[in-house]
Every structure is written in structure tokens, then in C-alpha cells.
Design an enzyme around this catalytic site. Structure first.
Site, PDB file in Angstrom:
ATOM      1  N   HIS A 273       1.078  -1.144  -0.164  1.00  0.00           N
ATOM      2  CA  HIS A 273       0.044  -0.544  -0.220  1.00  0.00           C
ATOM      3  C   HIS A 273       1.057   1.413   0.218  1.00  0.00           C
ATOM      4  O   HIS A 273       0.758   2.507   0.215  1.00  0.00           O
ATOM      5  CB  HIS A 273      -1.049   0.342   0.864  1.00  0.00           C
ATOM      6  CG  HIS A 273      -1.741  -1.430   1.197  1.00  0.00           C
ATOM      7  ND1 HIS A 273      -3.013  -0.489   0.535  1.00  0.00           N
ATOM      8  CD2 HIS A 273      -1.623  -2.355   1.563  1.00  0.00           C
ATOM      9  CE1 HIS A 273      -3.591  -2.166   0.821  1.00  0.00           C
ATOM     10  NE2 HIS A 273      -3.279  -2.895   1.474  1.00  0.00           N
ATOM     11  N   ASP A 344      -0.105  -4.571   5.888  1.00  0.00           N
ATOM     12  CA  ASP A 344      -1.252  -6.057   5.235  1.00  0.00           C
ATOM     13  C   ASP A 344      -1.803  -6.268   3.968  1.00  0.00           C
ATOM     14  O   ASP A 344      -0.848  -5.444   3.110  1.00  0.00           O
ATOM     15  CB  ASP A 344      -2.690  -5.756   5.274  1.00  0.00           C
ATOM     16  CG  ASP A 344      -3.364  -4.199   5.643  1.00  0.00           C
ATOM     17  OD1 ASP A 344      -1.977  -2.941   5.076  1.00  0.00           O
ATOM     18  OD2 ASP A 344      -3.978  -3.838   4.274  1.00  0.00           O
ATOM     19  N   GLU A 345      -2.050  -6.999   3.882  1.00  0.00           N
ATOM     20  CA  GLU A 345      -1.942  -7.457   1.952  1.00  0.00           C
ATOM     21  C   GLU A 345      -0.571  -7.282   1.058  1.00  0.00           C
ATOM     22  O   GLU A 345      -0.935  -6.805   0.036  1.00  0.00           O
ATOM     23  CB  GLU A 345      -2.893  -6.478   1.486  1.00  0.00           C
ATOM     24  CG  GLU A 345      -4.475  -6.699   1.883  1.00  0.00           C
ATOM     25  CD  GLU A 345      -5.730  -5.811   1.307  1.00  0.00           C
ATOM     26  OE1 GLU A 345      -6.661  -6.721   1.032  1.00  0.00           O
ATOM     27  OE2 GLU A 345      -5.027  -4.743   1.146  1.00  0.00           O
ATOM     28  N   VAL A 346       0.536  -7.925   1.637  1.00  0.00           N
ATOM     29  CA  VAL A 346       2.034  -7.799   0.787  1.00  0.00           C
ATOM     30  C   VAL A 346       1.347  -9.264  -0.409  1.00  0.00           C
ATOM     31  O   VAL A 346       1.176  -9.886  -0.156  1.00  0.00           O
ATOM     32  CB  VAL A 346       2.468  -8.589   1.735  1.00  0.00           C
ATOM     33  CG1 VAL A 346       4.452  -8.628   0.179  1.00  0.00           C
ATOM     34  CG2 VAL A 346       3.058  -6.909   2.615  1.00  0.00           C
ATOM     35  N   ASP A 394      -2.104  -9.343   9.317  1.00  0.00           N
ATOM     36  CA  ASP A 394      -1.959 -10.492   7.997  1.00  0.00           C
ATOM     37  C   ASP A 394      -0.211 -10.612   7.974  1.00  0.00           C
ATOM     38  O   ASP A 394       0.286 -11.612   7.572  1.00  0.00           O
ATOM     39  CB  ASP A 394      -1.767  -9.680   6.639  1.00  0.00           C
ATOM     40  CG  ASP A 394      -2.743  -8.953   6.408  1.00  0.00           C
ATOM     41  OD1 ASP A 394      -3.937  -8.602   7.063  1.00  0.00           O
ATOM     42  OD2 ASP A 394      -3.352  -9.125   5.175  1.00  0.00           O
TER      43      ASP A 394
END
Length: 585
Positions: A273, A344-346, A394
Site C-alpha cells: 500500500h 497488510d496485503e503484501v 496479515d
């Protein structure tokens, strides 16, 4: 320390927040021949509220508040005195009370605070007791800390209504929250929110006895925060010079939060992000400005989970020079002991697109090791600045890229859960970590408004949809869904102690200032009550959402009169006919 007394005669009313901050919504006067009676209520419902028989006296036109000298309590007392004198709230349903017009008006509220030095940190004592006598004299508010006194001032303000103002008397309140962390997360990267809207949101948080404004400041879409040591990040990564938050803006927001008993927790999401960072530093960001899901690609081949690609490169030493400058400045700007680092969300393919990372993988390394390199290079620096690190779940629970727990010392780490409801909360606390609950299935306020992708064939249907309306986390999360969610469900007593509380979250793909109030309120009010005093009747243990409906209708009306554009939850007919709109079960 000598107490201070303020009265309406020495108060400038336009200093009061709800009368001074611009807002877009107004509450029309509604008249109806139907005039049922109801009991009076406070939101969130106090732990103990005794008022028998329900009775009220006039509030003196010279009503005053006496309190010990404290910077933030003084601001709160002045604000509430202005509100109490000026609000003249008209309940939707007239309270059924015994009104004694000949009784002496209530003249004053005396505030006592045991500890004037306790800072506004997680776990601070927010308890208070409030006694409003029916036999004359002054009301008394006693609290352990300034922050508890602010909660009591809010309760007292809700006991006043009408024009001329009357106040509930014979009231005895003993109150404290079930959970120490009660908040709202707002994403200001995908769409920008002016400072005034953030202040109004913080004021509404305080009125609902919520105590955390989780500020998701940056993301791949924009970098609106002016970081003094890295000015190019906002100069090049924001949407424009009029859509940035200066250090002065941050100070104003943080101070406003302290005046309202609301902690401002900053989040600088990384290493994923971070596409907006590439506008200033393209060499430290992988896969920036790429199309997120190439034509014909499978979901697992995406470069991001939504449009807006870019992840910091943990194998580039320059990454840490820039990031540590950002962290250092954010810590200076925000006195809050929690620092939210995101994590988060790698997405695997974004990192795999970088030659340096490709070489590392070819030599036998893994993407989880790349993330461990990032965490081990930044986590100790954050904690060295006397901060506790908050990450999204995550970093520990992701199926493909996660770190070994040894990189996340439990004494310095808090994990915020957003997937798989109770299951992930259980996984976090059973591993010994403290948890903040933001389960998307229950607490995501942006869900249910469809998807923001253009050219999306999912909507070209003639037989209806799957019930989610194109929203990955649909359907819409109703206030009842939020109210009835038990964040410690299925946990042992010891595990439940590790749950600090919860937050509802508003991600801003399809939200901006024009819908801010209605997306958050009154659904966040539902969270406020369930985390303050629970969602069950204290005597029977039965869920009380039916009983809460009438009270929330009244509270929503009061919020609107205070300048918060909370959306309605029922027709006025339901309010005027209590119980007639309830389901049988």
C-alpha cells in the site's frame, strides 16, 4: 488545587464545537398529533443507571460547572456548559417523567477528579459516578481521571432537554467501559477529508464515548501527510496542495482529540500500500503504477488487491533511510503510544517483479524472508522511540507471506484482525498476542455499496446478483449486525483479556466528506454501546438490540441536532409507536 467554576455568563458560546464547525445536515422540526410517552435514556447505556421514580426539575439559567484546573478538562467543561445551555433538545418521544415546576432549579454540577496527571493512553481509567439529587443542591460528578470526567459530562448533557431546559433528577449513575479500545478507523488516502470533517468526527466519537480515532493516513493512492524531513512525499504523492495535512493540521487534530478524550492513532501502512511513495522515490517502490490485474491473469497473479499498485522494497537500503525519517517525524507529531505500521496485503507478484528480489529468490530465499527483513529492520526502530507497534493480522496469519513470531515480541506487538471473524481473533490471542477486532464481516462500514471498478461485467445481469452486489465484503453492515457481534465469542477467560477492544472501519474507495457522517453514524454508535456496556440485558443476559432500537432512534436524532449527519434507522412512525416495528424474534 483550587476548583474552577464557569457559568454561561463567562462563556463564549461560539467556541463550542457543535456550533462552530461547519456541517452539511440540518434537522427539521417535526410535529405530530401522536404523542406517546417513553422513559428517558443515555447512549451508550451506562453500566448502572438508577432513576426511580423518573422525575425532572428545571435547570437554572445560571447553571454552572465547577471543576479542578486541568488544560483539557477546562476545555471540555466549557464546551459542555455551552451545549447544556444552548441545545434545548426536543426528544422524538416525550419522556414520561414527573415534573415539579415549583422545585428549586438545579444550579450547578461539581466535578471531582482523583488523578489529574493520568495521560490519555490505552487502559486509562474512564470510570465515573454521577449523582443528580432530587432534593436540591448541586449535582456531583466524581471520576478517577480527567478522561472519566469527560465521559460523565457527556452523560450529564444527555440528561438535559427541552425549552426551557429541564434536567433528570434523582439520578444515580455508576459507569465504566467493558473495553479500553473503542474506535473508528478512517482512510484519508483514497479520498481526502478536510480537517473540519475529521474534527467533527472526533467530536462525535467523544459524544458516543468512543476513545480512538485510528487515522489511516497514507496508502497507494495518495500521501497527504506533510512529513518535514521528507517533504517530497506529500509534494509529489498527494492529490494536490489543497489536499494535504500539514504539521499544524496534525497538531490541531491531536489537541482537539485530547480536549475530547479521543486518542489519535496514526497509521503509515507499509511495506504494501505504498504506491504513492513512488512519486517521490520510484527506486524504493516495486511494481508502482502498474495495472493491478493484467488482462487474462488469474487472481493469484495480481499485483495488488485493487487498483493502486506499489510496495516498498525491503532489499533496498534506501528504503529504510526514507521510512525511518517518516517514522521519526510521525512519532514527533503524534504523542500517542501506539504506532500502526500496517503490514497488510503484501502481494507476491509485486515483489517478484523487482530484479533484486528475483535474485534473492533465485538464491533460495523466500518472500516471507523478505518481509522478515523489513520487519526486523523497522520494528526495533519503532519500539526504540517508545512506541507499541500495531500491525494488521496479515503479518502473522497470511497464507503466503508472513513472519516468524520471533520477529514480533508479544510485549511490543498488537495485531488488528479483519478476516474470518472469530476464528482469526482466536488465532491471535491463542498465540499470546493482544488483539483489536475489526472483522470485515461485521465492522467494515464501506461494505455493501458495490464495487468501484469501471467496465465491470459483474453488473450486466438480468437475473439478480449473488447478494453482495459486487462488493467483496457485502452485504451492508447494519447497525444491528454491529450491535449483536460479540468480539470475545469462543474465547477462554484468559484469552478474552487479550482483546483490547474493537474498531469499525471506513475505507474510502467510495466515500468522501459528502457521505462521511451517514456512513459512520449511527452504526458506530452501535459499536460504542456494545463495547462500553455490552449488548445484553444486565439482568436476563438476553441480547437487547430490540430495546436499543428506540434509544438509538432518540440518540441519532440528538446527534443530528448537534450537527452530525447520522442516517435514520427507522420511519418516525416506528419511533412514535414503540415496539410496533420489532420482529417477533
Amino acid at each position: 488545587m483550587l476548583p474552577i467554576s464557569i457559568s454561561i455568563s463567562n462563556l463564549i458560546l461560539n467556541a463550542f464545537l457543535f456550533l462552530s464547525i461547519p456541517f452539511f445536515f440540518f434537522n427539521p422540526t417535526i410535529s405530530s398529533p401522536i404523542q406517546p410517552k417513553s422513559s428517558f435514556s443515555v447512549w451508550p447505556k451506562p453500566r448502572t443507571f438508577l432513576w426511580s421514580p423518573p422525575q425532572a426539575h428545571l435547570l437554572s439559567p445560571t447553571f454552572s460547572i465547577a471543576f479542578p484546573n486541568h488544560r483539557y478538562l477546562s476545555a471540555a467543561a466549557a464546551r459542555y456548559l455551552g451545549l447544556i445551555h444552548a441545545e434545548h433538545h426536543q426528544p422524538l418521544v416525550a419522556p414520561s417523567v414527573v415534573f415539579n415546576a415549583s422545585a428549586p432549579p438545579l444550579q450547578a454540577l461539581n466535578v471531582d477528579v482523583a488523578d489529574l496527571t493520568a495521560p490519555l493512553h490505552h487502559g486509562v481509567d474512564e470510570s465515573y459516578s454521577l449523582l443528580v439529587p432530587a432534593d436540591g443542591g448541586a449535582a456531583r460528578l466524581s471520576a478517577g481521571t480527567v478522561w472519566g470526567a469527560m465521559r460523565g459530562l457527556e452523560t450529564f448533557s444527555q440528561l438535559v432537554w427541552g425549552n426551557p431546559s429541564v434536567v433528570a433528577v434523582g439520578v444515580n449513575v455508576s459507569d465504566s467501559p467493558l473495553f479500553g479500545h473503542r474506535g473508528v478507523m478512517l482512510d484519508t488516502s483514497r479520498n481526502y477529508y478536510p480537517v473540519e470533517d475529521i474534527l467533527r468526527t472526533i467530536a462525535a466519537l467523544s459524544a458516543n464515548k468512543l476513545n480512538v480515532f485510528h487515522w489511516h493516513i497514507t496508502d497507494s493512492h495518495s500521501f497527504p501527510l506533510v512529513v518535514p524531513s521528507e517533504p517530497d512525499l506529500a509534494d509529489k504523492g498527494s492529490y494536490g496542495s489543497d489536499m494535504r495535512y500539514s504539521p499544524q493540521d496534525v497538531t490541531r487534530i491531536v489537541e482537539f482529540g485530547l480536549e475530547h478524550g479521543v486518542r489519535v492513532v496514526p497509521e503509515i501502512d507499509s511495506p504494501a500500500h505504498t504506491g504513492s511513495w513512488a512519486e517521490a522515490y520510484p527506486d524504493i517502490v516495486t511494481c508502482a503504477n502498474k495495472f493491478w490485474l493484467p488482462a487474462g491473469a488469474k487472481w493469484e497473479d495480481r499485483l495488488a488487491s485493487e487498483p493502486g499498485t506499489g510496495q516498498l522494497n525491503p532489499l533496498n537500503p534506501k528504503t529504510y533511510k526514507v521510512l525511518k525519517n517518516v517514522i521519526n517525524d510521525v512519532v514527533r507529531l503524534f504523542p500517542e503510544p501506539f504506532y500502526h505500521g500496517g503490514a497488510d496485503e503484501v502481494i507476491p507478484n509485486c515483489w517478484k517483479s523487482d530484479p533484486t528480489i528475483q535474485s534473492f529468490l533465485s538464491d533460495g530465499g523466500s518472500l516471507s524472508q523478505v518481509l522478515e527483513t523489513f520487519v526486523s529492520s523497522t520494528f526495533p526502530y519503532i519500539t526504540s522511540l517508545n512506541r507499541t507497534v500495531v500491525y494488521w493480522e496479515d503479518v502473522l496469519l497470511d497464507q503466503s507471506i508472513k513472519v516468524d513470531p520471533k520477529y514480533l515480541p508479544k510485549e511490543n506487538t498488537i495485531l488488528q484482525t479483519w478476516n474470518n471473524g472469530h476464528n482469526n481473533t482466536k488465532r491471535i490471542v491463542s498465540a499470546g498476542y493482544r488483539a483489536i477486532v475489526s472483522s470485515a464481516e461485521f465492522y467494515y462500514l464501506d461494505c455493501g455499496h458495490g464495487d468501484f471498478l469501471g467496465n465491470n461485467s459483474i453488473y450486466d445481469q438480468q437475473t439478480g446478483t449473488d447478494g453482495k452486489g459486487g462488493s467483496w465484503c457485502g452485504p451492508f453492515k447494519t447497525w444491528q449486525t454491529i450491535y449483536d457481534y460479540d468480539i470475545v465469542y469462543g474465547l477462554s477467560e484468559e484469552e478474552a483479556k487479550l482483546v483490547l477492544g474493537g474498531e469499525v472501519a471506513l475505507w474510502s474507495e467510495q466515500a468522501d466528506r459528502t457521505v462521511l457522517d451517514s456512513r459512520i453514524w449511527p452504526r458506530a454508535s452501535a459499536l460504542a454501546e456494545t463495547l462500553w456496556s455490552g449488548n445484553r440485558d444486565e439482568k436476563t443476559g438476553v441480547k437487547r438490540s430490540a430495546e436499543a432500537t428506540d434509544r438509538l432512534n432518540e440518540w441519532r436524532s440528538r446527534m443530528v441536532s448537534r450537527g452530525v449527519g447520522a442516517e435514520p434507522i427507522q420511519p418516525l412512525w416506528c419511533v412514535r409507536n414503540p415496539g410496533m416495528c420489532n420482529a417477533v424474534n
